[in-house]
Scaffold this motif. Structure first.
Motif, short mmCIF file in Angstrom:
data_model
loop_
_atom_site.label_atom_id
_atom_site.label_comp_id
_atom_site.label_asym_id
_atom_site.label_seq_id
_atom_site.Cartn_x
_atom_site.Cartn_y
_atom_site.Cartn_z
N GLN A 83 55.26 14.52 12.00
CA GLN A 83 55.93 13.54 12.85
C GLN A 83 54.90 12.27 13.32
O GLN A 83 53.96 12.56 14.05
N ALA A 84 55.07 11.09 12.70
CA ALA A 84 54.16 10.24 12.61
C ALA A 84 54.61 9.31 13.87
O ALA A 84 53.78 8.47 14.34
N GLY A 85 55.75 9.40 14.75
CA GLY A 85 56.15 8.63 15.86
C GLY A 85 56.83 7.63 15.27
O GLY A 85 57.19 7.34 13.78
N VAL A 86 57.17 6.44 16.03
CA VAL A 86 57.97 5.35 15.28
C VAL A 86 57.05 4.05 15.64
O VAL A 86 56.62 3.68 16.67
N LEU A 87 56.65 3.93 14.51
CA LEU A 87 55.43 2.81 14.12
C LEU A 87 56.17 1.11 14.18
O LEU A 87 55.42 0.40 14.38
N GLY A 88 57.62 1.18 14.30
CA GLY A 88 58.07 -0.06 14.18
C GLY A 88 57.85 -0.70 15.51
O GLY A 88 57.86 -2.01 15.43
N LEU A 143 52.77 2.47 24.01
CA LEU A 143 52.15 3.86 24.23
C LEU A 143 53.27 4.89 24.87
O LEU A 143 53.44 5.84 24.12
N GLN A 144 54.21 4.35 25.78
CA GLN A 144 55.16 5.20 25.91
C GLN A 144 56.19 5.62 24.70
O GLN A 144 56.55 7.09 24.76
N ASN A 145 56.36 4.87 23.83
CA ASN A 145 57.25 5.35 22.69
C ASN A 145 56.23 6.24 21.88
O ASN A 145 56.83 7.30 21.36
N LEU A 146 55.29 6.12 21.77
CA LEU A 146 54.24 6.93 20.85
C LEU A 146 54.20 8.22 21.43
O LEU A 146 54.11 9.41 20.73
N LEU A 147 54.18 8.43 22.85
CA LEU A 147 54.22 9.61 23.69
C LEU A 147 55.38 10.34 23.28
O LEU A 147 55.34 11.56 22.95
N VAL A 148 56.59 9.70 23.73
CA VAL A 148 57.94 10.66 23.57
C VAL A 148 58.59 10.48 22.03
O VAL A 148 59.22 11.45 21.89
N ALA A 149 57.98 9.90 21.25
CA ALA A 149 58.60 9.99 19.83
C ALA A 149 58.70 11.24 19.30
O ALA A 149 59.91 11.75 18.85
N PRO A 150 57.94 11.98 19.27
CA PRO A 150 57.78 13.32 18.78
C PRO A 150 58.89 14.34 19.51
O PRO A 150 59.67 15.03 18.93
#
Lengths: 367, 367
Positions: free
Chosen positions: B113-118, B307-314
């Motif tokens: 799970q890399a998160g969403v890097l877009g 940061l918030q999306n990196l936090l919640v993406a997984p």
């Protein structure tokens, strides 16, 4: 600009204009719409009676309506003195401190301030009784269905009843209670509003109850384009409010409203806020230093209806006397961004009609 | 249903459909609109390249576009590992505890799970570079104007640039930067939104920049009546999003979306919430047990973008795997109330066009 509503109400244009000013209401009716006089400012029903006499004398038999504030669920009674005991000291102290910090002058005559009793059920009922003695065409209730016996009383006088709805389930309930017109009031509207914007709310309510009753579009309407959009979405007419506040006629009824009108003219569509501080229920107001003070972290939670209005009504009088556009407490919709000057009512109506026709001509080219 | 935009973009109907699914985007273009593929899901630009190859092979030369997420103001860089150090332990703990309390199963493969890097500027730039190698007609940026050099790069390839605006001042800035289409996105819209509803926002933006660029209406559009309303308000076309989520084609790209689609079908127009929990900026999502957990008094404040999306993406991946309509994390507009079943894209487009024509016929009778 003609819909079936024009026949039903005997008007030229399907434009309903809500206003607390009899001068504005008469001017709207005289310009071909339906002026609807807000009654909440009349603590004394006899005063409303005199004002409706004036309406009758100044509308040449054209239709007009009245708007009362009658909560279906909160049969609030008692005098303002009784209810006043329910207001916490903390809230009174916050209001006093805030007015001081905002530099609002002390009141000239504290004893004269009774607050706005129109929020009380018994007072709203007295408004209905008085209004039914006049040739009114419509009673609107700003808080949903009035009690069924009030609807029946109106019908017995041949008067239609309108009720505001912010959700489909409200609209269904109103129609079930016998209401004749549903006002679908979107998030962008001034005064009491829900959270669903007109673009979504209006066709939902039309689909739910439009076969039974005409649906009026409220919220965001200040141009003929917006009336065309509302009719495209299925409305039978437009319910308007904010745009009549910045009129020459309004000043005739409320000469102390210059600061309020200056605030309206200065405001953009970003300068409103939906808050419970006016009545206890969420309502959209102009954003001013007064609303900002209530949004601060140290501000108390607003009280439930009708206590919140009893709490702030004397403050509203003092804010009005302060005559400062940054200290206004006034319900207004997001359409306030379109208000750029104080105009006569008839000029606004003329612009709405002309812009509507131009919009239909433009749409025709997309076929 | 034809406006000048149809000539400009070479499309049959002025309906732009944003979607993260290439199957949906192709189907919208094939049905006569303009499909716009959201690129934020592609961490690897080479994967986007392959998907656009598929689009080219499956749209028979019909125009389509792409949507990138490129903040003009936040040139966020670094890998997700670097940025991850900026996420407070409290936030990680809250997410872990919430997922446990909601009964979400542990992830099958945490390492994957890399998160969403877009959301990273460099990744969004790689999307633009790849997309410009394909015959795209439009690059839209979900976060306002892209940097001016990106706009110039698009123009050098003969590609128009669209940017979302929630206020008049955004629209003016976009046009000043060289943007070719302004998407006026109202409060009722899904994803990133401002506070001004379409009924008010749209004519304001049209009046401000409509002489320079076409203005598209976003927010609350899911029927031909709503397209007619948008065009009445001055839009040159409709920007749509939520209604393509409940399509058969969407499931082809994202087979694990059954629970999301069930949630959309079940939701009413009251079942969305505008919150910062998805990306750090206010965005409208379906209201579910996940959004309610973040609204609880013990929840931390959402982090800033990215940061918030990196936090919640997984967490989003785990919520999707949970396959529970009450645990969906999905941007959607208030128009979800109109979605009552999963349909093929072409059927939706056909209904929009038919309903539009009927609306114009109905409006004609009001003259």
């Amino acid at each position: 600009m003609r819909t079936a509503l024009c026949e039903t109400l005997g008007i030229e244009y399907p434009i309903i204009g809500f206003t607390p000013s009899e001068h504005v209401a008469a001017a709207i009716s005289n310009a071909g719409g339906l002026g609807v006089l807000g009654c909440v400012r009349f603590n004394d029903a006899a005063e409303l009676d005199r004002v409706l006499d004036w309406m009758d004398a100044n509308t040449s038999g054209r239709p007009y309506g009245v708007d009362v504030v009658m909560p279906a669920k909160i049969p609030a009674e008692g005098t303002s003195v009784d209810l006043g005991k329910l207001i916490p000291d903390e809230h009174r102290a916050f209001v006093a401190r805030t007015l001081r910090e905002l530099g609002v002058p002390e009141p000239a005559d504290e004893a004269g301030q009774a607050g706005v009793l129109g929020w009380l059920h018994s007072v709203a009922r007295s408004h209905v009784e008085v209004a039914l003695r006049h040739p009114i065409k419509l009673i609107a209730n700003a808080l949903g269905s009035p009690p069924v016996d009030v609807i029946e009383q109106a019908h017995a006088h041949g008067v239609g009843v309108a009720a505001l709805a912010g959700k489909v389930e409200h609209a269904r309930r109103h129609v079930g209670n016998g209401v004749d017109f549903v006002v679908a009031q979107g998030y962008e509207a001034g005064g009491h509003t829900g959270e669903i914007a007109s673009m979504v709310l209006l066709p939902e309510i039309v689909d739910a109850v439009g076969d039974s009753v005409p649906v009026l579009a409220a919220g965001g309407i200040g141009s003929g384009r917006q009336i065309a959009a509302a009719l495209a979405l299925g409305a039978s007419g437009a319910w308007t409010g904010s745009l009549w506040l910045a009129t020459e006629e309004y000043l005739r009824t409320m000469p102390g409203s210059g600061a309020m009108q200056a605030a309206l003219v200065a405001a953009t569509s970003s300068d409103t806020v939906r808050t419970r501080i006016y009545t206890g229920k969420p309502a959209r107001l102009l954003r001013t230093r007064w609303t900002e003070a209530w949004a601060a972290p140290d501000a108390p939670e607003p009280l439930p209806m009708p206590l919140q209005n009893l709490l702030v009504a004397p403050a509203h009088d003092r804010l009005q006397e302060a005559n400062d556009p940054t200290l206004v407490s006034m319900p207004a919709g997001q359409i306030v961004g379109r208000i750029d000057r104080v105009r006569p009512v008839a000029e606004i109506v003329g612009d709405l009609v002309r812009d509507y026709q131009e919009t239909l001509d433009r749409l025709d080219k997309t076929r």
